[in-house]
Scaffold this motif. Structure first.
Motif, mmCIF file in Angstrom:
data_model
loop_
_atom_site.group_PDB
_atom_site.id
_atom_site.type_symbol
_atom_site.label_atom_id
_atom_site.label_comp_id
_atom_site.label_asym_id
_atom_site.label_seq_id
_atom_site.Cartn_x
_atom_site.Cartn_y
_atom_site.Cartn_z
ATOM 1 N N THR A 24 -16.355 -21.164 -8.576
ATOM 2 C CA THR A 24 -15.870 -22.524 -8.781
ATOM 3 C C THR A 24 -15.326 -22.599 -10.202
ATOM 4 O O THR A 24 -16.008 -22.228 -11.148
ATOM 5 N N LEU A 25 -14.101 -23.074 -10.341
ATOM 6 C CA LEU A 25 -13.456 -23.200 -11.640
ATOM 7 C C LEU A 25 -13.000 -24.640 -11.789
ATOM 8 O O LEU A 25 -12.285 -25.171 -10.940
ATOM 9 N N SER A 26 -13.446 -25.294 -12.845
ATOM 10 C CA SER A 26 -13.079 -26.695 -13.031
ATOM 11 C C SER A 26 -12.899 -27.010 -14.509
ATOM 12 O O SER A 26 -13.456 -26.335 -15.371
ATOM 13 N N LEU A 27 -12.119 -28.047 -14.771
ATOM 14 C CA LEU A 27 -11.909 -28.514 -16.134
ATOM 15 C C LEU A 27 -13.023 -29.487 -16.476
ATOM 16 O O LEU A 27 -13.345 -30.380 -15.682
ATOM 17 N N GLY A 28 -13.640 -29.334 -17.639
ATOM 18 C CA GLY A 28 -14.746 -30.189 -18.052
ATOM 19 C C GLY A 28 -14.344 -31.641 -18.171
ATOM 20 O O GLY A 28 -13.158 -31.980 -18.214
ATOM 21 N N GLU A 29 -15.328 -32.508 -18.248
ATOM 22 C CA GLU A 29 -15.099 -33.954 -18.290
ATOM 23 C C GLU A 29 -14.188 -34.377 -19.432
ATOM 24 O O GLU A 29 -13.391 -35.291 -19.289
ATOM 25 N N ASN A 30 -14.326 -33.743 -20.583
ATOM 26 C CA ASN A 30 -13.496 -34.102 -21.736
ATOM 27 C C ASN A 30 -12.137 -33.419 -21.727
ATOM 28 O O ASN A 30 -11.310 -33.690 -22.595
ATOM 29 N N GLY A 31 -11.929 -32.514 -20.785
ATOM 30 C CA GLY A 31 -10.649 -31.834 -20.676
ATOM 31 C C GLY A 31 -10.424 -30.756 -21.712
ATOM 32 O O GLY A 31 -9.320 -30.249 -21.852
ATOM 33 N N ASP A 32 -11.488 -30.382 -22.438
ATOM 34 C CA ASP A 32 -11.296 -29.385 -23.491
ATOM 35 C C ASP A 32 -11.854 -28.011 -23.138
ATOM 36 O O ASP A 32 -11.519 -27.035 -23.802
ATOM 37 N N LEU A 33 -12.704 -27.908 -22.128
ATOM 38 C CA LEU A 33 -13.270 -26.623 -21.732
ATOM 39 C C LEU A 33 -13.180 -26.433 -20.228
ATOM 40 O O LEU A 33 -13.340 -27.378 -19.460
ATOM 41 N N TRP A 34 -12.920 -25.194 -19.819
ATOM 42 C CA TRP A 34 -12.947 -24.821 -18.415
ATOM 43 C C TRP A 34 -14.348 -24.319 -18.090
ATOM 44 O O TRP A 34 -14.962 -23.609 -18.876
ATOM 45 N N MET A 35 -14.858 -24.687 -16.939
ATOM 46 C CA MET A 35 -16.163 -24.249 -16.464
ATOM 47 C C MET A 35 -15.955 -23.309 -15.288
ATOM 48 O O MET A 35 -15.181 -23.606 -14.384
ATOM 49 N N ALA A 36 -16.643 -22.169 -15.300
ATOM 50 C CA ALA A 36 -16.580 -21.205 -14.211
ATOM 51 C C ALA A 36 -18.000 -20.937 -13.740
ATOM 52 O O ALA A 36 -18.900 -20.748 -14.550
ATOM 53 N N ARG A 37 -18.193 -20.925 -12.413
ATOM 54 C CA ARG A 37 -19.532 -20.714 -11.842
ATOM 55 C C ARG A 37 -19.442 -19.723 -10.697
ATOM 56 O O ARG A 37 -18.624 -19.879 -9.795
ATOM 57 N N ASP A 38 -20.295 -18.693 -10.748
ATOM 58 C CA ASP A 38 -20.419 -17.731 -9.663
ATOM 59 C C ASP A 38 -21.384 -18.327 -8.644
ATOM 60 O O ASP A 38 -22.554 -18.566 -8.964
ATOM 61 N N GLU A 39 -20.902 -18.596 -7.452
ATOM 62 C CA GLU A 39 -21.702 -19.301 -6.460
ATOM 63 C C GLU A 39 -22.852 -18.458 -5.927
ATOM 64 O O GLU A 39 -23.893 -18.994 -5.562
ATOM 65 N N GLU A 40 -22.707 -17.135 -5.884
ATOM 66 C CA GLU A 40 -23.775 -16.273 -5.370
ATOM 67 C C GLU A 40 -24.989 -16.276 -6.296
ATOM 68 O O GLU A 40 -26.131 -16.393 -5.853
ATOM 69 N N THR A 41 -24.753 -16.151 -7.588
ATOM 70 C CA THR A 41 -25.854 -16.040 -8.540
ATOM 71 C C THR A 41 -26.243 -17.366 -9.175
ATOM 72 O O THR A 41 -27.332 -17.504 -9.707
ATOM 73 N N GLY A 42 -25.328 -18.336 -9.175
ATOM 74 C CA GLY A 42 -25.564 -19.602 -9.853
ATOM 75 C C GLY A 42 -25.288 -19.539 -11.339
ATOM 76 O O GLY A 42 -25.482 -20.513 -12.058
#
Length: 93
Positions: free
Chosen positions: A20-38
């Motif tokens: 999962t790849l998303s832009l943070g709430e403030n729009g300044d950082l990208w968040m990446a999450r591996d769904e298998e490991t969390g």
């Protein structure tokens, strides 16, 4: 569909990975999450977030680890020849 494994029960580098790849709430950082490991990480760009996630997942799985080079040790203030195992510079105590 079956996934390729590396013989240790882990997916090979070519196996599908759900991220999962998303832009943070403030729009300044990208968040990446591996769904298998969390495991999650972040970065200022999508590419940086994904690179940081790769490293974090490898650390989580125990796939990373090497002895530091003498140059890396010197860079943090340790003299390799004068250091016995377990001796730490003041900054690391």
């Amino acid at each position: 569909m079956s996934a390729d494994t590396d013989g240790r029960g882990r997916d090979s580098p070519n196996a599908p990975v759900e991220i999962t790849l998303s832009l943070g709430e403030n729009g300044d950082l990208w968040m990446a999450r591996d769904e298998e490991t969390g495991v999650a990480s972040q970065g200022e760009t999508r590419e940086a977030a994904l690179e940081n996630l790769d490293e974090a997942v490898a650390l989580y799985r125990g796939d990373v680890g090497r002895a530091p080079t003498d140059e890396e040790v010197v860079a943090v203030g340790i003299e390799p020849d004068a250091n016995a195992s377990g001796d730490l510079p003041d900054v690391l105590k």
